[in-house]
Design an enzyme around this catalytic site. Structure first.
Site, PDB file in Angstrom:
ATOM      1  N   ASP A  77      -0.268  -1.498  -5.181  1.00 42.15           N
ATOM      2  CA  ASP A  77       0.665  -3.002  -5.901  1.00 42.15           C
ATOM      3  C   ASP A  77       0.646  -3.149  -7.577  1.00 42.15           C
ATOM      4  OD1 ASP A  77       2.172  -4.719  -5.693  1.00 42.15           O
ATOM      5  OD2 ASP A  77       1.397  -5.905  -4.524  1.00 42.15           O
ATOM      6  N   CYS A 123       6.437  -8.293   4.312  1.00 47.49           N
ATOM      7  CA  CYS A 123       5.401  -8.745   4.321  1.00 47.49           C
ATOM      8  C   CYS A 123       5.969 -10.462   3.793  1.00 47.49           C
ATOM      9  CB  CYS A 123       4.501  -8.096   3.230  1.00 47.49           C
ATOM     10  SG  CYS A 123       2.148  -9.208   2.975  1.00 47.49           S
TER      11      CYS A 123
END
Length: 207
Positions: A126, A9
């Site tokens: 996350d 990412c």
């Protein structure tokens, strides 16, 4: 053999994108949250995507952005998947692409919203940070990720590096792993290709 999907990412340039794919990444993430250090414009992301080989999954990361804006960007630049990383309402998950919903985790109770989301392809877990929506480089308790697997596919993020990704996969056995800051140089948004290579190699070693 466990085949874990690998998402890199915070891609901001074509060189890093091609390196990640060349080393074996399955998906690339592009951040469209303007306050992120890794944010790209739709035009930049489209330019990168146009240079990718076929059969590469592209993911757009959005934080509390307008649903029409999200759909337009996804359509215009050819995103495959939308990742919602903010405090979006449940209705916002009804988009024109498959959706990954990020859950920012401090403790087990943070999993409570998972059961309220419908039509979600996967949950990305996350580490919670009061200062950012991801990319903090901090690890959370992986036992929480194991628990989250009861509710659907789990993509593990938060503080992963080439040094701990194998341990993380062996512990959680997730659908996928996601990394951003853990494979960067000292400049946010610029990838270290050696770290990229080692991360993907170590993730693939888990049986």
């Amino acid at each position: 053999m466990l085949v874990v999907k690998i998402k890199i990412c915070g891609i901001t340039n074509t060189e890093d994108a091609l390196a990640a794919i060349g080393y074996g990444a399955d998906a690339l993430g592009f951040v469209f949250y303007p306050k992120s250090h890794r944010a790209v414009t739709p035009n930049v992301a489209k330019s990168i995507i146009n240079n990718l080989p076929p059969i590469v999954t592209t993911v757009g990361v959005f934080v509390d952005q307008d649903e029409n804006e999200i759909n337009k960007i996804a359509s215009d630049i050819g995103l495959n998947i939308i990742q919602l990383h903010g405090s979006e309402h449940i209705e916002s998950c009804n988009l024109n692409k498959k959706v990954i919903k990020a859950i920012r985790v401090k403790n087990l109770t943070d999993l409570a919203p998972i059961i309220t989301y419908k039509n979600i392809s996967a949950f990305l877990l996350d580490t919670y940070s009061p200062d950012s929506f991801g990319g903090s480089g901090q690890v959370f308790n992986w036992d929480i990720a194991v628990e989250a697997k009861k509710f659907g596919r789990v993509i593990l993020a938060g503080g992963l590096t080439h040094a701990n990704v194998r341990e993380a996969i062996e512990k959680v056995r997730p659908y996928g792993v996601d990394v951003s800051s853990g494979v960067e140089t000292n400049t946010k948004g610029i990838k270290d290709h050696i770290k990229l290579k080692l991360f993907i190699e170590n993730a693939r070693k888990v049986l």
